[in-house]
Design an enzyme around this catalytic site. Structure first.
Site, PDB file in Angstrom:
ATOM      1  CG  ASP A  69      -2.018  -0.990   1.149  1.00  0.00           C
ATOM      2  OD1 ASP A  69      -2.139  -1.426  -0.404  1.00  0.00           O
ATOM      3  OD2 ASP A  69      -3.065  -0.577   1.757  1.00  0.00           O
ATOM      4  CB  ALA A 180      -4.081   3.850   7.925  1.00  0.00           C
ATOM      5  CE1 TYR A 181      -0.673   6.800  14.639  1.00  0.00           C
ATOM      6  CE2 TYR A 181       0.320   8.031  13.149  1.00  0.00           C
ATOM      7  CZ  TYR A 181       0.112   7.633  14.111  1.00  0.00           C
ATOM      8  OH  TYR A 181       1.294   7.986  15.808  1.00  0.00           O
TER       9      TYR A 181
END
Length: 309
Positions: A69, A180-181
């Site tokens: 990614d 994600a994050y």
């Protein structure tokens, strides 16, 4: 795409030679040309034309991202001014953007050349970071330096101040970046089909302690407070400013900034649903493999998985 040129975007450290050899052989048989940035010329055959990094996307009809990614995000950012279709070839682990496995690459290239694919449109965050312009397809984050205190910043929306954060990190994400994050920090999963911006604090100590979902038409401003610890500013996981002690990050949302090639959208969605369900399972990688559908497990078994980092 009669006479096309394909741009190669390579993972910065992984061995991509096997995949590049497949692509170069296909291009030679079909009379297509390839390009790569000058810095990667030593990693590709002599038949691949080296170009300055900022010219690869401009000069090519489509890009092929070889990695995970992170590599895919880099390819999308490189083409943000003139979006080109990006085909992702998977060399990572739990990627959500890439679709094609190396054994399926020749057939995927045939379909790319024949325009037999659909395009998944992705939005990005256009950010003014202390006067520097950057774009992020996943997220932009203000992260504290270990042992230096906390990120302390105020939140402004369309010129109106709404409150402050005191936390380990502050993450602004797109719907794509919500897995994600932001997700790791406790933020919500946002459908990639929606338009929204998510602001999520990680380990909040005071102030706003929950994720905030905002309209894509609102302008966001995060301004460091005088008592904030020095912070690093990350864009899609890359540090773009280190030890900042003052200034602000202004964020706006841009629709249709990236074009991702999809060959089998339904299968891709089913695979990602499975990956999302695995994120909360505390199992070892080899245990997770046994939970995959047989077809996907066979594809993984056909190639050597990279060692854990």
């Amino acid at each position: 795409m009669d006479r096309i040129r394909l741009g190669l975007v390579l993972h910065p450290t992984r061995d991509v030679s096997e995949v590049v050899t497949i692509i170069a052989g296909w291009a030679s048989r079909h009379g297509k040309s390839l390009a790569v940035r000058v810095e990667d010329r030593h990693r590709v055959p002599a038949t691949v034309e080296p170009l300055p990094a900022d010219e690869v996307a401009v000069a090519c009809d489509a890009l092929i991202s070889i990695g995970g990614d992170g590599t895919m995000l880099g390819a999308l950012r490189s083409a943000v001014r003139d979006p080109k279709p990006v085909l992702g070839v998977h060399l990572g682990r739990l990627g959500f953007l890439v679709e094609v496995e190396p054994p399926d690459l020749p057939a995927a290239l045939d379909r790319l050349a024949a325009k037999d694919f659909t395009v998944e449109r992705h939005s990005c965050l256009v950010c003014d970071v202390c006067g520097d312009d950057v774009v992020a397809f996943n997220d932009v984050a203000l992260v504290r330096q270990p042992g230096s205190g906390f990120v302390t910043a105020t939140l402004g929306v369309d010129g109106q101040r709404y409150g402050y954060y005191r936390c380990d990190a502050l993450v602004v994400s797109t719907p794509t970046g919500s897995t994600a994050y932001s997700y790791a920090a406790g933020g919500p999963l946002v459908s990639p089909a929606s338009d929204a911006v998510v602001v999520t604090p990680s380990a909040p100590m005071a102030g706003i302690s929950r994720a905030v979902v905002l309209s894509p038409d609102e302008r966001i401003r995060l301004e460091l407070a005088p008592d904030s610890a020095p912070v690093a500013v990350e864009m899609d996981g890359l540090v773009i400013r280190d030890a900042a002690t003052e200034g602000a990050v202004e964020v706006t949302y841009r629709r249709d900034a990236g074009l991702v090639v999809r060959l089998d959208p339904r299968r891709y969605q089913e695979r990602n649903q499975l990956k999302l369900s695995l994120l909360d399972l505390p199992l070892l990688p080899e245990q997770l493999r046994e939970l995959l559908p047989e077809g996907l497990r066979e594809q993984l078994n056909r190639r050597e998985l990279p060692p854990p980092r």
